[in-house]
Structure formats: C-alpha cells, structure tokens
Design a protein around this motif. Structure first.
Motif, PDB file in Angstrom:
ATOM      1  N   SER A 579       0.833  -1.199   0.000  1.00 18.28           N
ATOM      2  CA  SER A 579       0.000   0.000   0.000  1.00 18.28           C
ATOM      3  C   SER A 579       0.872   1.255   0.000  1.00 18.28           C
ATOM      4  CB  SER A 579      -0.921  -0.016   1.222  1.00 18.28           C
ATOM      5  OG  SER A 579      -1.540   1.228   1.412  1.00 18.28           O
ATOM      6  N   ILE A 580       1.876   1.265   0.871  1.00 17.03           N
ATOM      7  CA  ILE A 580       2.772   2.424   0.965  1.00 17.03           C
ATOM      8  C   ILE A 580       3.594   2.569  -0.311  1.00 17.03           C
ATOM      9  CG2 ILE A 580       4.779   3.343   2.182  1.00 17.03           C
ATOM     10  CD1 ILE A 580       3.607   2.009   4.737  1.00 17.03           C
ATOM     11  N   GLN A 581       4.127   1.464  -0.793  1.00 23.54           N
ATOM     12  CA  GLN A 581       4.974   1.505  -1.992  1.00 23.54           C
ATOM     13  C   GLN A 581       4.221   2.030  -3.204  1.00 23.54           C
ATOM     14  OE1 GLN A 581       6.630  -2.281  -3.066  1.00 23.54           O
ATOM     15  NE2 GLN A 581       7.644  -1.511  -4.895  1.00 23.54           N
ATOM     16  N   ASN A 582       2.957   1.613  -3.352  1.00 21.68           N
ATOM     17  CA  ASN A 582       2.186   1.995  -4.536  1.00 21.68           C
ATOM     18  C   ASN A 582       1.258   3.181  -4.303  1.00 21.68           C
ATOM     19  OD1 ASN A 582       2.755  -0.218  -6.659  1.00 21.68           O
ATOM     20  ND2 ASN A 582       2.359  -1.403  -4.793  1.00 21.68           N
ATOM     21  N   ILE A 584      -1.532   3.418  -2.571  1.00 23.25           N
ATOM     22  CA  ILE A 584      -2.958   3.095  -2.691  1.00 23.25           C
ATOM     23  C   ILE A 584      -3.466   2.685  -1.312  1.00 23.25           C
ATOM     24  CG2 ILE A 584      -2.891   2.416  -5.119  1.00 23.25           C
ATOM     25  CD1 ILE A 584      -2.779  -0.464  -4.287  1.00 23.25           C
ATOM     26  N   GLN A 585      -4.751   2.818  -1.102  1.00 26.05           N
ATOM     27  CA  GLN A 585      -5.325   2.533   0.209  1.00 26.05           C
ATOM     28  C   GLN A 585      -5.273   1.031   0.511  1.00 26.05           C
ATOM     29  OE1 GLN A 585      -9.227   4.366  -0.471  1.00 26.05           O
ATOM     30  NE2 GLN A 585      -8.706   5.878   1.094  1.00 26.05           N
ATOM     31  N   PRO A 586      -4.884   0.656   1.725  1.00 21.09           N
ATOM     32  CA  PRO A 586      -4.889  -0.771   2.067  1.00 21.09           C
ATOM     33  C   PRO A 586      -6.282  -1.375   2.017  1.00 21.09           C
ATOM     34  CG  PRO A 586      -4.423   0.585   4.010  1.00 21.09           C
ATOM     35  CD  PRO A 586      -4.350   1.482   2.820  1.00 21.09           C
ATOM     36  N   GLY A 647      -0.109  -7.889  -7.413  1.00 18.56           N
ATOM     37  CA  GLY A 647      -1.507  -7.455  -7.481  1.00 18.56           C
ATOM     38  C   GLY A 647      -1.657  -5.988  -7.148  1.00 18.56           C
ATOM     39  N   ALA A 648      -0.954  -5.537  -6.115  1.00 20.45           N
ATOM     40  CA  ALA A 648      -1.009  -4.118  -5.752  1.00 20.45           C
ATOM     41  C   ALA A 648      -0.454  -3.250  -6.876  1.00 20.45           C
ATOM     42  CB  ALA A 648      -0.230  -3.881  -4.459  1.00 20.45           C
ATOM     43  N   LYS A 652      -2.532  -0.298  -8.797  1.00 24.53           N
ATOM     44  CA  LYS A 652      -1.984   1.049  -8.945  1.00 24.53           C
ATOM     45  C   LYS A 652      -1.966   1.460 -10.418  1.00 24.53           C
ATOM     46  CE  LYS A 652       0.466   4.799  -8.132  1.00 24.53           C
ATOM     47  NZ  LYS A 652      -0.201   6.032  -7.646  1.00 24.53           N
ATOM     48  N   ARG A 653      -1.573   0.539 -11.283  1.00 29.22           N
ATOM     49  CA  ARG A 653      -1.530   0.839 -12.725  1.00 29.22           C
ATOM     50  C   ARG A 653      -2.918   1.205 -13.238  1.00 29.22           C
ATOM     51  NH1 ARG A 653      -2.605  -1.303 -17.444  1.00 29.22           N
ATOM     52  NH2 ARG A 653      -3.476  -3.197 -16.513  1.00 29.22           N
TER      53      ARG A 653
END
Length: 734
Positions: A579-582, A584-586, A647-648, A652-653
């Motif tokens: 989540s942090i890397q991309n 996006i919300q967990p 998947g994350a 994000k993509r």
C-alpha cells in the motif's frame, strides 16, 4: 493504527476461569508440586512470548516456576529449535514429556518426540505406540501420518511407507508441491516388485492426477481437465483436437471437446483462436446434423439433443459476436435460429439475449417485446425467468414508468424462494419513492436494512437519504479473556476446552482447523465457536465460507456484534508495505482480496487466475519482470508475498490509467479496460448507480458493487473515527 491481526484472541486463559473443575486426576499430578486450577491452562501472556527469540525463552524458563508456564516455554523452545539444534530441542522436550499428561498433551508431545528425537541410532527408545482416541485420530491426523511414515522408514516397511505418504500428501494444498511429492514416492514404488504396493500407489496417483492414467474413451476428459489444472494447455489442446478429428469419437465427445477447447481459448484470452474455433465448431455441427450421420451411431444423440446443441452453439456464437461489437450480426443469428427451434424452453434464452442486445441499442420497444416473449415461453423455474422480470422492471425504471416498474418488482419479489433480494427490494423502494409513496418507501428501506446489513444497496440507502453511514464498532466481547472459553463450553466439556486452549496457545493451526470442523459438525446451531476457531487458526477461506452458509438473522448478529469476523485483515504487513509503496489505500487491496480469493493463497478460478489477488499468469509474469522478481513458473502466484506485491502493482496501474477513479479500475481488474470503454460508449448513464446496473457482464456488475461495499466496510471498521457520508468518489465512472 490497525493491528496486525484482525482481532486478538489473547483470551485463553485466564485467572477468571479458575472455578472450572479440573478433569485431571490428582494422582497424576507431581506430588511435590501444589497445582492450582488455573495453572492447568496456558499462561495468559503467551501472545507476548510467541515473539521471543530462543535465548529469551531460555532465560524466561529459568525464571518461571508455575508448572503451566514451564511446560509452555519448553514446548515453544522445542518448536523453534528443532530445525536448527535438534539435540538441544530434544533434551528440552524430554523434560516437557514428564508433565505432558498433566496438560492433556501427552499424545502430541510423544508423537513430536518420536518424530524429532528417535532414529535408527537410538534403539533404546521405544517407538511411539500410544493408543489414540477417535477424536485424537481426527485432530492429529497430519502428525499421525508423519509418525507412521517415520516408523515405516525405520522398520523398512514399504507398504506402510506408501500408505502414510499418501496420507501426508492429502494435507498438501499446493498442487505443484503435491505432484512433486507423489513423484518422489513414485521412484521408490517403481523399484519395488510388490504388486500390492504398486496398486495402492498408482490407484491414488491416478485419482489425484488423472494425467498419469492411460487415456481412453472413458477417462479422456478427466485426463484433459488434469492437464488444464497444470496449465499444460498445449498437451490438453492436442488431446482435444485428437478427439475432435477422430472418426471413431462419439458425437457427444466431439461436441464436449469443442466446449472444453473453447474454454481454454477464453482462459488464454486469444480472440483470434476463439473465432476460428467457433467457425470450425459450427461447420462440424452443421454438417453432422444435415447428413443425419448421428442415426448410424449406436451411441448417437437424439434429434432433441442435436437441437439443444445447435441452440447452445448459436447463442454462444451470437453473444461472442455481440461482445466483439457486431450486434446486428448477432441479431440475425439469433432470429434465424429461433425459426428452427421447436421447444419453448430453448427459445427462452434466445428471446432474452435479443432483449439484452436491443436494450443496449436503446431500442426500448424491441427490448420489451423480446423480454416479454422470453417471459411467456418460460417454465417459470429457470434463472432466466427471474432475469426477464428484472429486465422488464429495469426498462420501466429507465423510462421513468415507476408504477409499471413497481408491479414487476412486486411480482418478482413474491416469486423468490427466499422472498428477498437486496437489489430488487432497493429498486422497489425507489419506485415507491419516485411516486411519492413515502410510507411504502420507509417500510421497504427499513426491511432492507434489517435483512441485508451487508448489502451495497443498504449503503446506498443512506446516500439517498443524505445520511451518514454509521460506524461499526469492533467487538468488545472478543477482547475478553473468558469469551472464547465460554463459547467453547457450549459445545465441549471443560477437559476439551483446556485441550483446545493449549493447542491455540502453541499455534497448532492444523489441529485448530480440525477442532473447528468438529464443533461445526457437533452442533450446527452454535455457529460462533467454530468461526472463532477458524479465525484463530487463520483459516479465512473456511471462515468466510462458513459465514456465507449462515441464515440472514445469523449474519445480522455477526455484523452487529462481531464484524471483524466478516472483514478480517490477514497479511497485514505485506499489504501495508505494498500500500505504501504503490500509494494506494490498504482497504482497496483488502476489498479486492476478500472478493477474489477469500484470503486463500491457493485459490484458482475457472479462467485460471491464481492466488490471493487472482492474477492471470501472463499478467503476473509481465509484472514480475517489471518488478525484477525472479519468475520460476506460473505457480509462483501462490506465494503470498509475490501475489500481493504484483496485485497491488496492477491495482496502482489501473488507478493511474483511470485518473484515480475506482469503478473503471475495478471493472478493468475483473473484465478489461477495453470492455469498460465499450460500456461507456453503449450504455452510459449520468446516474452512476444506473450505469452500474447497465454493466452487461453479470459477474462484473456484481463485482463492482461488492468491492465498493468492502471498501466502505473496511473504512467503517478500521480507518474512520466517526460516521461519514457515502463516498461519492467511489462512484465516479469517467
């Protein structure tokens, strides 16, 4: 901040249950030790001790004098040391053995001692030969299989070794690992001259992996389906083409061969191959039916079956062409075939498909006519009958004819077996509201909220009334030490509760899973104890499956009292990092994962998406290359860390591609971005809720609602501190 585990079962075991009567006879106790009742239970702070390193555990062991604390620390030390310092681990377990009967773990400790500490070079120690109860045989089946395997090795008994190997293989979840294990056993079996050994092993191998059978007409599709499971599509397709081209193949086998082959091409997402296959399939069936060659075959299909095949293929072909952007051609195929169909039940689906196509073309009168024709030829028992009533109601809602919509929806809800579907009830309420029938609307919405507190439509009802969605409180009961104990006592004796408590404290998840199954079978009315055990054992797929089987009232009780059970947060560290890397919300990752796999790392879909976030292997391979993750095989997607990271990245993509809008990203994840663009072009409506209802893929339509529902529920449970309005940002469609 959200805790790593979705709730802490740090209960067990507590001074407040000191009043439990001991089932352990005093004559079994160490006469030099004055045991207290609560010391028959695990230490209350074992959760903290699980985090300790071996040297810290050893230091603690020298400081603690309570018998239960000493025993717990000894077993824990053994468990963490057995793979790195077996000599030391065995000495510690030898000490623990003396008190294992006191804490009802004698059989488990004896078996572990046998597995880790006895070998051919230790002849003075007797083999484990404990007489186990029926319940112990169920609970310890994995350990028993390992014990039996070791005994067979020491005793050089190949038959026993093969039988115990098969028992061990049953517990392996990863198909690739299971196959490797079978093949390792196969080498030894093949070198044996014992016919009984060979028969037992090969019967099991062929049952588990039919591809190892000699293919014949009776089992050829078992073999092919097994090849598909292994993603050996080339060999599967070769076998199917042999069936199709073989003149001695029955017509049923050839037709089935085409169907399976088409399923493979859909899984591979090869549109060109699908088109060629449909043409070949149509050509074969047309020639076959015209020449009436089926009459010459002993196992020939009946004329009715030929008509059913022709209808099924024509509908498939029309739908494929419609999806490819040629609705007029699809209409011609369906209309022409309808003239040739003599059975009303076959016409039902054709009229329904025509209605859907005309509906998309916004030709309301033609759509209405075909839905009505489908409704009139229906035998009133098919799923299409229900779909027709809904589509007739939906047409009226879109045309703002709310009284007619109300009539259809009232008929529809009266026809349902359960008498309730949140979508129909919501739109029935809307039809009342838009006719200003306020009392009917209020009563219907009240019913919706009572019966379906988990529904997407229940959340929408707060939006319609411009009210905040109330928060859900995490359970205070789950944090109380006595809660699980008291629930377990509804199904188990006090002696059994103690035993479960020890298994839980020592992280014996395989055993806890068996306890959960046992309690579910023992008393189906007491649903909470088994759910709590599944949760503690981190068996989330079984947990959610069990919840889905509950009644509406039981689900309402869960969401009201124990909502964490419905929306757990496993793999927290991995998901938080991604989540942090991309960025996006967990809760978005959790919402997708809950729906895709129910948190089962070995989940596999009908189209061969794999793992927690159900990635297609080709996409996974591409993403792995971008992320510099070594890729050994498609089954790498069963690795939780790899699957979550990739998947994350894909989520994000999609969000970046869609300017951070969720609906196109969710639809793109489930179907494809190109399909979504087609829906915008052909089915766009200003009202986002109406647009969602217009999504033509039933699976994607449902998926969008569930993911939005999941995100809101994760927000309500873990991230928001006060009630909040329905997040309009979740409903942006372009």
């Amino acid at each position: 901040m959200l805790s790593k585990k979705f709730f802490t079962l740090s209960f067990f075991i507590l001074g407040s249950v000191a009043g439990l009567n001991s089932c352990t006879s005093k004559k079994n106790l160490n006469s030099n030790f004055s045991i207290k009742e609560h010391e028959l239970l695990p230490p209350t702070y074992y959760q903290d001790w699980l985090k300790l390193e071996p040297d810290q555990l050893e230091k603690l062991l020298t400081e603690r004098t309570a018998k239960n604390e000493q025993f717990w620390l000894q077993y824990r030390l053994f468990d963490v040391l057995k793979s790195t310092d077996s000599t030391k681990a065995c000495k510690i377990l030898e000490t623990a053995k003396k008190d294992s009967d006191l804490f009802q773990l004698k059989s488990l400790v004896e078996m572990n001692f046998y597995l880790s500490c006895i070998d051919q070079n230790n002849p003075t120690q007797k083999f484990f030969n404990e007489s186990l109860s029926e319940l112990e045989n169920q609970l310890y089946k994995k350990t028993i299989a390992e014990v039996n395997f070791k005994k067979s090795v020491i005793e050089n008994n190949l038959l026993s070794k093969v039988i115990s190997s098969l028992d061990i293989a049953d517990e392996i979840k990863n198909r690739k690992e299971k196959q490797s294990y079978y093949l390792s056993v196969k080498k030894e079996v093949d070198s044996s001259d014992d016919p009984q050994v060979k028969k037992i092993f090969y019967d099991a191998l062929k049952k588990e992996f039919p591809r190892w059978q000699a293919s014949n007409e009776n089992n050829q599709f078992e073999v092919i389906n097994d090849l598909i499971k292994d993603r050996d599509f080339k060999l599967a397709k070769d076998n199917l083409n042999k069936i199709i081209s073989n003149r001695s193949s029955s017509a049923s086998s050839i037709y089935r061969g085409f169907k399976v082959l088409f399923r493979i091409e859909k899984s591979l997402q090869d549109k060109t191959a699908q088109k060629i296959l449909i043409q070949k399939w149509s050509s074969w069936l047309n020639h076959f039916s015209k020449t009436k060659s089926f009459k010459k075959l002993n196992s020939s299909p009946t004329p009715r079956q030929i008509e059913e095949w022709t209808a099924e293929l024509s509908n498939l072909k029309a739908r494929w062409i419609w999806t490819a952007g040629e609705p007029e051609t699809a209409i011609k195929i369906l209309t022409l075939q309808l003239k040739k169909i003599s059975f009303n039940e076959l016409k039902e689906e054709f009229y329904y498909t025509l209605g859907r196509i005309y509906d998309e073309k916004r030709q309301t009168q033609e759509a209405h006519k075909n839905y009505l024709l489908s409704f009139n030829v229906s035998n009133k028992k098919t799923i299409i009958f229900e779909k027709n009533l809904w589509q007739l109601a939906w047409l009226e809602i879109k045309n703002r004819n709310y009284l007619q919509a109300q009539n259809h929806l009232e008929l529809l809800t009266s026809q349902l077996k359960e008498g309730f579907d949140s979508k129909y009830i919501y739109w029935l309420a809307q039809s009342y509201l838009r006719q200003q029938k306020t009392e009917y609307y209020n009563n219907t919405i009240k019913l919706l909220r009572e019966k379906e507190p988990l529904s997407f439509y229940t959340l929408l009802s707060y939006r319609d009334e411009k009210k905040d969605i109330p928060l859900i409180s995490r359970s205070t009961q789950l944090q109380k030490n006595e809660f699980l104990v008291e629930n377990l006592k509804l199904s188990y004796s006090e002696k059994e509760v103690r035993l479960i408590s020890w298994h839980l404290s020592l992280k014996q998840n395989d055993i806890i899973k068996e306890w959960a199954k046992h309690v579910a079978r023992q008393n189906q009315n007491l649903f909470l104890p088994s759910l709590l055990l599944y949760a503690k054992a981190e068996m989330f797929s079984q947990l959610l499956t069990s919840i889905n089987q509950l009644s509406g009232d039981q689900k309402t009780e869960l969401i009201t009292k124990y909502p964490e059970l419905l929306f757990p947060t496993p793999y927290w560290d991995l998901i938080l990092a991604s989540s942090i890397q991309n960025k996006i919300q967990p809760q978005f990752i959790y919402a997708i994962m809950r729906q895709e796999s129910a948190f089962d790392p070995f989940a596999r879909s009908s189209v061969d998406a794999l793992g927690l976030l159900q990635l297609m292997p080709q996409l996974g391979k591409t993403l792995a290359k971008e992320e510099n993750i070594p890729w050994k095989s498609d089954f790498d997607l069963f690795d939780e860390a790899i699957n979550i990271k990739l998947g994350a990245k894909e989520l994000k993509r999609l969000l970046d591609k869609n300017n951070s809008k969720y609906i196109p990203s969710i639809a793109g994840y489930n179907a494809s971005s190109s399909a979504y663009q087609g829906w915008l072009k052909n089915r766009f409506r200003e009202d986002p809720i109406e647009f969602i209802e217009e999504v033509p893929y039933e699976e994607t339509r449902t998926y969008i609602k569930l993911i939005i529902r999941n995100m809101i529920f994760y927000d309500r449970l873990y991230f928001s501190k006060k009630a909040f309005p329905f997040p309009e940002g979740f409903l942006q469609i372009k």
